[in-house]
Design a protein around this motif. Structure first.
Motif, PDB file in Angstrom:
ATOM      1  N   PRO A   1       1.020  -1.049  -0.437  1.00  0.00           N
ATOM      2  CA  PRO A   1       0.023   0.348   0.431  1.00  0.00           C
ATOM      3  C   PRO A   1       0.883   0.924   0.128  1.00  0.00           C
ATOM      4  CG  PRO A   1      -0.489  -1.642   1.606  1.00  0.00           C
ATOM      5  CD  PRO A   1       0.336  -2.235   1.408  1.00  0.00           C
ATOM      6  N   PRO A   2       0.710   1.763  -0.641  1.00  0.00           N
ATOM      7  CA  PRO A   2       1.574   3.536  -0.667  1.00  0.00           C
ATOM      8  C   PRO A   2       1.176   3.936   0.376  1.00  0.00           C
ATOM      9  CG  PRO A   2      -0.053   3.362  -2.740  1.00  0.00           C
ATOM     10  CD  PRO A   2      -0.480   2.560  -2.133  1.00  0.00           C
ATOM     11  N   ARG A   3       2.160   4.450   0.947  1.00  0.00           N
ATOM     12  CA  ARG A   3       3.054   5.140   2.451  1.00  0.00           C
ATOM     13  C   ARG A   3       2.345   6.748   2.616  1.00  0.00           C
ATOM     14  NH1 ARG A   3       9.461   5.569   2.132  1.00  0.00           N
ATOM     15  NH2 ARG A   3       8.242   5.618  -0.414  1.00  0.00           N
ATOM     16  N   PHE A   4       1.743   7.471   1.231  1.00  0.00           N
ATOM     17  CA  PHE A   4       0.896   8.158   1.352  1.00  0.00           C
ATOM     18  C   PHE A   4      -0.097   8.464   1.223  1.00  0.00           C
ATOM     19  CE2 PHE A   4       1.768  12.658  -0.231  1.00  0.00           C
ATOM     20  CZ  PHE A   4       0.568  12.779  -1.157  1.00  0.00           C
ATOM     21  N   ILE A   5      -0.687   7.071   0.943  1.00  0.00           N
ATOM     22  CA  ILE A   5      -2.219   7.142   0.854  1.00  0.00           C
ATOM     23  C   ILE A   5      -2.780   7.141   2.732  1.00  0.00           C
ATOM     24  CG2 ILE A   5      -4.048   6.408   0.214  1.00  0.00           C
ATOM     25  CD1 ILE A   5      -3.079   5.291  -2.173  1.00  0.00           C
ATOM     26  N   THR A   6      -3.712   7.883   3.070  1.00  0.00           N
ATOM     27  CA  THR A   6      -3.518   7.498   4.576  1.00  0.00           C
ATOM     28  C   THR A   6      -5.363   7.492   4.294  1.00  0.00           C
ATOM     29  OG1 THR A   6      -4.857  10.587   4.136  1.00  0.00           O
ATOM     30  CG2 THR A   6      -2.453   9.505   5.162  1.00  0.00           C
ATOM     31  N   GLU A   7      -6.004   7.061   4.096  1.00  0.00           N
ATOM     32  CA  GLU A   7      -7.341   6.849   3.602  1.00  0.00           C
ATOM     33  C   GLU A   7      -7.596   6.321   2.235  1.00  0.00           C
ATOM     34  OE1 GLU A   7     -10.079  10.031   5.062  1.00  0.00           O
ATOM     35  OE2 GLU A   7      -9.130  10.606   6.600  1.00  0.00           O
ATOM     36  N   PRO A   8      -7.805   4.920   2.386  1.00  0.00           N
ATOM     37  CA  PRO A   8      -7.195   4.074   0.753  1.00  0.00           C
ATOM     38  C   PRO A   8      -9.314   4.129   0.566  1.00  0.00           C
ATOM     39  CG  PRO A   8      -5.758   2.888   2.236  1.00  0.00           C
ATOM     40  CD  PRO A   8      -6.340   3.511   3.388  1.00  0.00           C
ATOM     41  N   ASP A   9      -9.149   4.011  -0.486  1.00  0.00           N
ATOM     42  CA  ASP A   9     -11.194   4.515  -0.970  1.00  0.00           C
ATOM     43  C   ASP A   9     -10.815   3.346  -2.257  1.00  0.00           C
ATOM     44  OD1 ASP A   9     -13.038   5.405   0.110  1.00  0.00           O
ATOM     45  OD2 ASP A   9     -13.162   6.941  -2.225  1.00  0.00           O
ATOM     46  N   GLY A  10     -10.094   3.208  -2.978  1.00  0.00           N
ATOM     47  CA  GLY A  10     -10.232   2.121  -3.646  1.00  0.00           C
ATOM     48  C   GLY A  10      -9.462   1.908  -4.793  1.00  0.00           C
ATOM     49  N   PHE A  11      -9.749   1.532  -6.178  1.00  0.00           N
ATOM     50  CA  PHE A  11      -8.664   1.556  -7.295  1.00  0.00           C
ATOM     51  C   PHE A  11      -9.122   2.232  -8.759  1.00  0.00           C
ATOM     52  CE2 PHE A  11      -7.845  -1.925  -4.108  1.00  0.00           C
ATOM     53  CZ  PHE A  11      -6.361  -1.619  -4.371  1.00  0.00           C
ATOM     54  N   ILE A  12      -8.418   2.424  -9.245  1.00  0.00           N
ATOM     55  CA  ILE A  12      -9.227   3.081 -10.664  1.00  0.00           C
ATOM     56  C   ILE A  12      -7.927   2.166 -11.430  1.00  0.00           C
ATOM     57  CG2 ILE A  12      -9.939   5.630  -9.453  1.00  0.00           C
ATOM     58  CD1 ILE A  12      -6.813   6.680 -11.266  1.00  0.00           C
ATOM     59  N   ASN A  13      -8.494   2.461 -12.998  1.00  0.00           N
ATOM     60  CA  ASN A  13      -7.735   1.352 -13.658  1.00  0.00           C
ATOM     61  C   ASN A  13      -8.682   1.955 -15.072  1.00  0.00           C
ATOM     62  OD1 ASN A  13      -7.100  -1.014 -15.398  1.00  0.00           O
ATOM     63  ND2 ASN A  13      -8.530  -2.443 -14.611  1.00  0.00           N
TER      64      ASN A  13
ATOM     65  N   MET B   1      11.221  10.240  -7.929  1.00  0.00           N
ATOM     66  CA  MET B   1      10.301   9.691  -5.948  1.00  0.00           C
ATOM     67  C   MET B   1      10.600   9.176  -5.107  1.00  0.00           C
ATOM     68  SD  MET B   1       6.822  10.558  -7.537  1.00  0.00           S
ATOM     69  CE  MET B   1       5.990  13.050  -7.958  1.00  0.00           C
ATOM     70  N   LYS B   2      11.413   8.163  -5.564  1.00  0.00           N
ATOM     71  CA  LYS B   2      12.426   7.266  -4.755  1.00  0.00           C
ATOM     72  C   LYS B   2      10.567   6.190  -4.368  1.00  0.00           C
ATOM     73  CE  LYS B   2      16.429   8.886  -4.003  1.00  0.00           C
ATOM     74  NZ  LYS B   2      17.917   9.604  -3.871  1.00  0.00           N
ATOM     75  N   VAL B   3       9.594   6.306  -4.685  1.00  0.00           N
ATOM     76  CA  VAL B   3       8.431   6.102  -3.865  1.00  0.00           C
ATOM     77  C   VAL B   3       8.686   4.254  -4.182  1.00  0.00           C
ATOM     78  CG1 VAL B   3       7.335   8.063  -3.466  1.00  0.00           C
ATOM     79  CG2 VAL B   3       6.591   6.512  -5.498  1.00  0.00           C
TER      80      VAL B   3
END
Length: 66
Positions: free
Chosen positions: A9-21, A39-41
């Protein structure tokens, strides 16, 4: 040798809400990969999250706030 694929899970996301494709061009896919390294992510999702935050901040500033 290709880099291993790690799904984290991305460290930047604080409240995951879904996916986009969504379909993207080869150029966009390559640029996202470049930004991921720059960005070294750890994921493309982090690149997208950060890019949207940056563009949104620019949008708000261009409109004078809010």
């Amino acid at each position: 040798m290709p880099e291993p694929v790690v799904v984290v899970p991305p460290r930047f996301i604080t409240e995951p809400d879904g996916f986009i494709n969504v379909p993207v061009s080869k150029k966009t896919r390559e640029e996202i990969h470049h930004l991921k390294k720059s960005m070294k992510v750890t994921s493309q999702a982090e690149v997208i999250e950060k890019a949207v935050a940056i563009v949104r901040a620019i949008d708000i500033a261009a409109k004078g706030g809010n």
